[in-house]
Design an enzyme around this catalytic site. Structure first.
Site, mmCIF file in Angstrom:
data_model
loop_
_atom_site.group_PDB
_atom_site.id
_atom_site.type_symbol
_atom_site.label_atom_id
_atom_site.label_comp_id
_atom_site.label_asym_id
_atom_site.label_seq_id
_atom_site.Cartn_x
_atom_site.Cartn_y
_atom_site.Cartn_z
ATOM 1 C CB SER A 1 42.863 48.903 38.535
ATOM 2 O OG SER A 1 43.290 48.189 39.668
ATOM 3 C CB CYS A 2 41.605 43.348 37.565
ATOM 4 S SG CYS A 2 43.275 42.755 37.999
ATOM 5 C CB ILE A 3 42.704 45.625 42.911
ATOM 6 C CG1 ILE A 3 44.146 45.730 42.405
ATOM 7 C CG2 ILE A 3 42.681 45.328 44.404
ATOM 8 C CD1 ILE A 3 44.921 46.889 43.008
#
Length: 324
Positions: free
Chosen positions: A75-77
């Protein structure tokens, strides 16, 4: 039909399967994991029912199927420009280490890691530590920032990829070269029919799959109002331009599509238009059981299919060549 050996893959943070779709032709994807059940439904329909739904941090190493290679995009959030910028101390940001720990435990012949370019530009210390650790645990490491627009995709979409080849194989991965062909919004969505209008909570594919519009988020009247009376807004209205690539489609399109308005019509782009702008073929269909917001979010989080395919072909041919 030419026969060839299919190498095995285990997939992590699989989403709706953009990266996996690119690898599916040459690799046997025998296990995949995704936390979001909506994304996993899209994956199961288009890639295979080997997808396991659950939190990767809660799985035992024995739950993971060992394979020739691992692919995944944590996940890149926490690294994204639109994110909270928490880096690797954030709940999502720390998953880069989870993926690395699993890779270290099972030591596949290769791994591929994908994330937003913000990991390199905004969190260089984390990125350098990732590279150093992969080298330390036994991989020849190379990395590159690839823009989907350079691979025949009508979207400016930069993503960082790290490729690791186990040191005993004796080579470094060489990233594929960009294509000469450049595509525009007009090239990929102008041939679509008018979208079908549906209710906001309807669960239908439409007569042309995933090509539906609700006239919400934002409404046509809201679009007209802001265009006629510009004012300071954190996220302003933005029409796509016919003869340019689309800006990077983000997961935020699921909440408010004002940054991805059709070039002429007063509506956000449809899911099918977003899929085409990400290089997906029309036979890649997200099922009606997925809420519309989840469909948009999946496209915003995906790896553009042509980029995934180019990486898969490069990885396969380099592995097979260096076996000789």
């Amino acid at each position: 039909m030419q026969c060839f050996e299919k190498l095995t893959i285990s997939s992590f943070f699989s989403g709706m399967g953009g990266l996996d779709l690119g690898f599916k032709e040459l690799f046997d994807i025998q296990w995949a994991n995704e936390r979001d059940p909506h994304a996993a439904r899209g994956y199961a329909v288009n890639i295979g029912d080997h997808i396991q739904v659950g939190d990767i941090t809660e799985l035992s190493k024995s739950d993971i199927v060992p394979s020739t290679g691992f692919i995944g995009g944590p996940s890149c959030i926490d690294y994204s420009t639109d994110g909270a910028n928490r880096g690797d101390v954030g709940e999502h940001g720390k998953l880069v280490w989870t993926y690395q720990d699993i890779t270290w435990s099972l030591m596949p012949q290769f791994f591929l890691f994908e994330n937003v370019s913000g990991l390199v530009n905004r969190h260089p210390q984390t990125f350098e530590r990732l590279l150093a650790n992969y080298k330390r645990i036994g991989f020849n490491v190379s990395w590159a920032i690839l823009d989907a627009a350079q691979f025949g995709v009508a979207q400016n979409r930069k993503r960082v990829f790290i490729a690791g080849i186990r040191k005993d194989l004796g080579f470094y991965f060489r990233f594929p070269l960009p294509y000469l062909e450049r595509k525009t919004v007009r090239d990929v969505i102008s041939s679509l029919p008018s979208p079908e209008t549906i209710g906001a909570r309807e669960r239908v594919l439409g007569s042309f799959p995933n090509h539906t519009v609700t006239w919400e988020s934002p409404t046509p009247s809201r679009i007209q109002d802001v265009i006629l009376h510009p004012r300071n807004q954190r996220r302003g209205m933005r029409r796509l331009e016919w003869d340019k690539p689309c800006p990077t489609i983000t997961a935020h399109i699921a909440k408010d599509g004002r940054e991805f308005l059709h070039p002429e019509e007063n509506r956000r782009i449809t899911v099918r238009e977003a899929l085409r702008l990400s290089g997906f073929p029309d036979n890649f269909v997200l099922p009606a059981v997925m809420p519309l917001s989840a469909q948009y979010r999946c496209v915003g989080n995906c790896v553009a299919y042509p980029v995934a395919k180019a990486l898969a072909h490069a990885m396969y041919h380099q592995l097979m060549f260096n076996r000789k």
